[in-house]
Design an enzyme around this catalytic site. Structure first.
Site, PDB file in Angstrom:
ATOM      1  N   ASP A  53      43.776  21.107  25.255  1.00 60.47           N
ATOM      2  CA  ASP A  53      43.287  19.717  25.283  1.00 60.47           C
ATOM      3  C   ASP A  53      44.283  18.677  24.743  1.00 60.47           C
ATOM      4  O   ASP A  53      43.902  17.808  23.960  1.00 60.47           O
ATOM      5  CB  ASP A  53      41.958  19.615  24.515  1.00 60.47           C
ATOM      6  CG  ASP A  53      40.844  20.441  25.152  1.00 60.47           C
ATOM      7  OD1 ASP A  53      41.098  21.121  26.162  1.00 60.47           O
ATOM      8  OD2 ASP A  53      39.717  20.409  24.630  1.00 60.47           O
ATOM      9  N   LYS A  56      37.386  22.533  31.554  1.00 56.34           N
ATOM     10  CA  LYS A  56      36.187  23.083  30.911  1.00 56.34           C
ATOM     11  C   LYS A  56      35.286  21.948  30.464  1.00 56.34           C
ATOM     12  O   LYS A  56      35.742  20.813  30.295  1.00 56.34           O
ATOM     13  CB  LYS A  56      36.585  23.969  29.727  1.00 56.34           C
ATOM     14  CG  LYS A  56      37.361  23.202  28.672  1.00 56.34           C
ATOM     15  CD  LYS A  56      37.817  24.091  27.541  1.00 56.34           C
ATOM     16  CE  LYS A  56      38.565  23.281  26.501  1.00 56.34           C
ATOM     17  NZ  LYS A  56      37.777  22.210  25.873  1.00 56.34           N
ATOM     18  N   CYS A  64      38.012  22.987  19.612  1.00 55.74           N
ATOM     19  CA  CYS A  64      38.417  23.757  20.796  1.00 55.74           C
ATOM     20  C   CYS A  64      39.452  24.836  20.497  1.00 55.74           C
ATOM     21  O   CYS A  64      39.408  25.908  21.102  1.00 55.74           O
ATOM     22  CB  CYS A  64      38.873  22.808  21.896  1.00 55.74           C
ATOM     23  SG  CYS A  64      37.476  21.844  22.550  1.00 55.74           S
TER      24      CYS A  64
HETATM   25  C1  VGL Z   1      36.975  18.752  21.534  1.00 55.63           C
HETATM   26  C2  VGL Z   1      35.200  17.668  20.590  1.00 55.63           C
HETATM   27  C3  VGL Z   1      34.657  17.429  21.835  1.00 55.63           C
HETATM   28  C4  VGL Z   1      38.264  19.465  21.329  1.00 55.63           C
HETATM   29  C5  VGL Z   1      36.452  18.540  22.794  1.00 55.63           C
HETATM   30  O1  VGL Z   1      39.115  19.446  22.235  1.00 55.63           O
HETATM   31  O2  VGL Z   1      38.442  20.053  20.242  1.00 55.63           O
HETATM   32  N1  VGL Z   1      36.336  18.332  20.447  1.00 55.63           N
HETATM   33  N2  VGL Z   1      35.290  17.879  22.927  1.00 55.63           N
END
Ligand code: VGL
Ligand code: ZN
Length: 208
Positions: A13, A111, A156
């Site tokens: 991410d 995802k 994540c």
């Molecule tokens: C994430 C919160 C919501 C992450 C993704 O990438 O850690 N955290 N969505």
């Protein structure tokens, strides 16, 4: 530098939405990106993950009018933290950060695209049942060891690393190539959880 045989680097991410200026911005998150680019050169296999939500995603506080951001609610699959709207499919917020530079990455795994289930982990959605297909992909490439870097350490990255261990991979988190949200002790809790599940940690210096 020798390529890591039988290993994959999972870059979690590294998107504009989680970096300064993004909708779920983490201070200084962009500063880990040059380190990630450098580490990636040691890996033949690199997978990038991308948080990729529909606009009515269940993790958005905006979908729960009586709740606010960071509240926790109970859903059929467990506790869900509520977030600002972030990484909506095909928006600029969901794009990879422009500093990320790993041309040889082979797989981009999106995802969190089911509106009713979150997916912090790159392996299993938050119901702990629905597979993303990543484990099968790694098995198909004879990969047994997983290194995890990226954002956010306590969400994540941690969930991906823990699922990797549960699924039988050897797993390392490269601690100084990750950035955490660290809300209400979540980072300390995540490291504890990771340790209990057998996730190991290592540092950038072991790659240079
Ligand atoms: C994430 C919160 C919501 C992450 C993704 O990438 O850690 N955290 N969505
Ligand atoms: Zn998300």
């Amino acid at each position: 530098m020798p390529k890591q045989q039988g290993s994959v680097l999972i870059v979690v991410d590294v998107q504009k939405g989680f970096c300064p200026g993004g909708n779920l911005a983490i201070a200084h998150a962009n500063e880990i990106i040059p380190n990630i680019n450098k580490i990636a050169q040691s890996f033949e296999h690199v997978v990038l993950t991308q948080d990729w939500h529909p606009q009515d995603h269940i993790s958005f506080a905006s979908q729960h009018p009586t709740q606010k951001v960071y509240d926790k609610i109970q859903l059929s699959y467990g506790t869900q933290t509520l977030w600002p709207d972030h990484c909506i499919q095909a928006t600029d917020d969901a794009a990879f950060h422009p500093d990320l530079n790993i041309p040889h990455a082979q797989l981009i795994l999106r995802k969190g695209w089911h509106s009713h289930i979150d997916s912090y982990s790159a392996f299993l959605e938050a119901d702990h049942k629905t597979s993303t297909g990543l484990a099968a992909y790694l098995h198909a490439h004879q990969i047994t060891t997983v290194y995890v870097v990226g954002i956010a350490t306590d969400f994540c990255v941690a969930w991906t690393a823990i699922d990797a261990c549960k699924l039988g991979f050897e797993c390392y988190v490269i601690a100084d190539a990750c950035k955490a949200i660290d809300h209400n002790g979540s980072l300390q809790h995540a490291w504890q959880d990771m340790r209990q599940h057998g996730v190991k940690h290592t540092y950038l210096k072991s790659f240079s």
